[in-house]
Design an enzyme around this catalytic site. Structure first.
Site, PDB file in Angstrom:
ATOM      1  CG  ASP A   9      -2.331   0.521   0.839  1.00 13.56           C
ATOM      2  OD1 ASP A   9      -2.436   1.737   0.611  1.00 13.56           O
ATOM      3  OD2 ASP A   9      -3.291  -0.271   0.785  1.00 13.56           O
ATOM      4  CG  HIS A  14      -5.426   3.632   0.902  1.00 16.40           C
ATOM      5  ND1 HIS A  14      -5.030   2.381   0.478  1.00 16.40           N
ATOM      6  CD2 HIS A  14      -6.681   3.806   0.423  1.00 16.40           C
ATOM      7  CE1 HIS A  14      -5.995   1.819  -0.236  1.00 16.40           C
ATOM      8  NE2 HIS A  14      -7.020   2.668  -0.287  1.00 16.40           N
ATOM      9  CB  SER A  24      -9.253   0.257  -1.191  1.00 14.26           C
ATOM     10  OG  SER A  24      -8.639   0.720  -2.358  1.00 14.26           O
TER      11      SER A  24
END
Length: 465
Positions: free
Chosen positions: A185, A224, A403
């Site tokens: 990520d 994220h 995601s």
């Protein structure tokens, strides 16, 4: 090895030709024609692969090939002798990434063992050390003990797990124990904070490595990755329990927040190589690529064959070596593009679409098929108002996107790997497809549908009788 290098040649053709001729300072991939003189030898794989990696391969009947060998030292030294700065090595791609410019590029192209040089990104970072040391990825697993499996104890995490009957796996004692999960990520800030994941012992904080900036920590950067990780790894009783709280996690920063360039796909491939060598069982990558900061790098739909992007090719190589690679399908379903992204196009990657709470496809979830007619996504999971930890680690929030759907599935696949340790990666993924809610009539919006992990476990156990 030769077959992969032929495929890699196709990748190079897709790179904008003007980009190959560029001479300004930038990051360039330098590909070698062979591995003559590699220090690694096929009959001594323990010199470059961990015991866990070799056991995983043995379970899948996979032999070590020349693709797994380290790069020839003489080739690497010859590249460095041109004055370029070495940035990344990739044994699977049989080449290196360097910072180079002008006459150096001509020198590189003149080397007898170099068969390609192409531009992948501007220079965005620097480092003091020429050869950073990748830290040990071996670390203890969290010890969560025996826990009740019910809505009260799981808190806001219950909705994430119950729809796919993952709670049944947890009731039966399968919560990812003994399974190593890699996460690719853009960064993982705050996961070292005690109350983010809920680990009591700092030693259990996941092992990590930043491939983008080439330093020893991925515990910074974009939030994220931390959000994605939390859906699997968090163990905060009565607040939030993730889908695989007992698994071990290895974190890689591969996504560059400075801009989108093809180098990120090479970062992805390198991360999978390291994960393979370390013995990782399953990887989540909530990442996708279609357009970049420079239009000459953009993909078109016809490119989605699984054989053009270094990331997609690496995902298939990881699968061949016994790993499972799970990825988000993409969030372009309502955009003009609408289709899945790279690396979700890889044939053996497990691409995950997003669902609303009623099981219908979320409007933003990217669709298939691939240009060669393969169904994508493979399956779909909750992707709207998915519970995750807040960026501060002090509470929970709702998040949307494929995601988030992807790690929910990844965590439960880790539980399934624990539950049926003798099953191969293909057997596990086939069982999940075969027992999903539209297995009889898969389509290119929800794939084989929403998984039922209790049914997949029974399917595997029945098949093994």
């Amino acid at each position: 090895m030769k077959s992969f290098f032929l495929v890699l040649a196709v990748v190079m053709v897709t790179v904008n030709l003007t980009a190959q001729d560029r001479t300004e300072t930038g990051m360039y991939f330098v590909g070698f024609s062979d591995k003559t003189g590699s220090a690694g030898i096929l009959d001594n794989p323990g010199a470059y692969l961990s015991e866990k990696a070799l056991l995983r391969r043995a379970r899948h009947g996979v032999t070590v090939t020349e693709t797994d060998l380290p790069l020839p030292g003489s080739y690497v030294n010859g590249v460095k002798a041109t004055g370029v700065k070495l940035w990344l090595r990739s044994k699977w791609m049989n080449g290196v990434v360097v910072a180079a410019a002008g006459p150096q590029l001509d020198q590189l192209r003149s080397l007898a063992y170099v068969d390609t040089v192409y531009y992948v990104a501007p220079v965005q970072y620097d480092r003091l050390a020429e050869e950073p040391t990748i830290p040990s990825l071996d670390h203890p697993a969290p010890n969560i003990g025996t826990i009740p499996v019910n809505e009260n104890f799981y808190g806001y995490g219950w909705r994430n797990i119950e729809a796919m009957k993952g709670d049944s796996l947890h009731v039966w004692g399968f919560r990812g124990d003994g399974v190593t999960v890699g996460v690719l990520d853009g960064g993982f800030p705050n996961v070292g904070y005690k109350y983010f994941l809920g680990y009591e012992d700092e030693a259990t904080i996941p092992a990590n490595y930043d491939i983008v900036q080439q330093d020893s920590t991925a515990l910074d950067g974009s939030t994220h990755g931390a959000t994605v990780l939390s859906t699997m790894a968090t163990f905060r009783p009565f607040l939030f329990v993730g889908t695989a709280p007992a698994a071990r996690y290895v974190l890689f920063t591969t996504e560059n927040s400075e801009g989108e360039h093809r180098l990120e796909e090479i970062n992805y491939a390198v991360a999978l190589e390291i994960a393979d060598s370390a013995g990782v069982d399953i990887v989540n990558s909530s990442l996708g690529y279609t357009t970049f900061g420079e239009k000459g790098m953009n993909y078109v739909y016809e490119d989605l064959t699984g054989k053009k992007s270094p990331a997609s090719i690496a995902a298939s190589l990881a699968f061949e070596r016994g790993m499972i690679v799970v990825t988000s399908a993409g969030n372009s379903g309502s955009d003009p593009w609408k289709f899945i992204s790279v690396p979700a196009d890889a044939e053996n990657i497990f691409a995950i679409g997003a669902l609303n709470s009623d099981g219908s496809r979320a409007y933003f979830s990217s669709i298939g098929p691939t240009p060669d007619g393969r169904i994508k996504p493979d399956v779909s999971a909750l992707g709207v108002e998915v519970t995750a930890m807040t960026a501060s680690g002090r509470g929970v929030t709702g998040a949307n996107g494929t995601s988030l759907a992807s790690p929910l599935v990844t965590g439960l696949l880790a539980c399934l790997i624990q539950a049926v340790p003798g099953a191969t990666n293909r057997e596990i993924l086939d069982a999940v497809r075969a027992t999903a809610d539209q297995a009889a009539a898969p389509d290119n919006e929800r794939g084989y549908g929403q998984p039922n992990f209790a049914a997949a476990y029974r399917y595997l156990m029945q098949a093994r009788k």
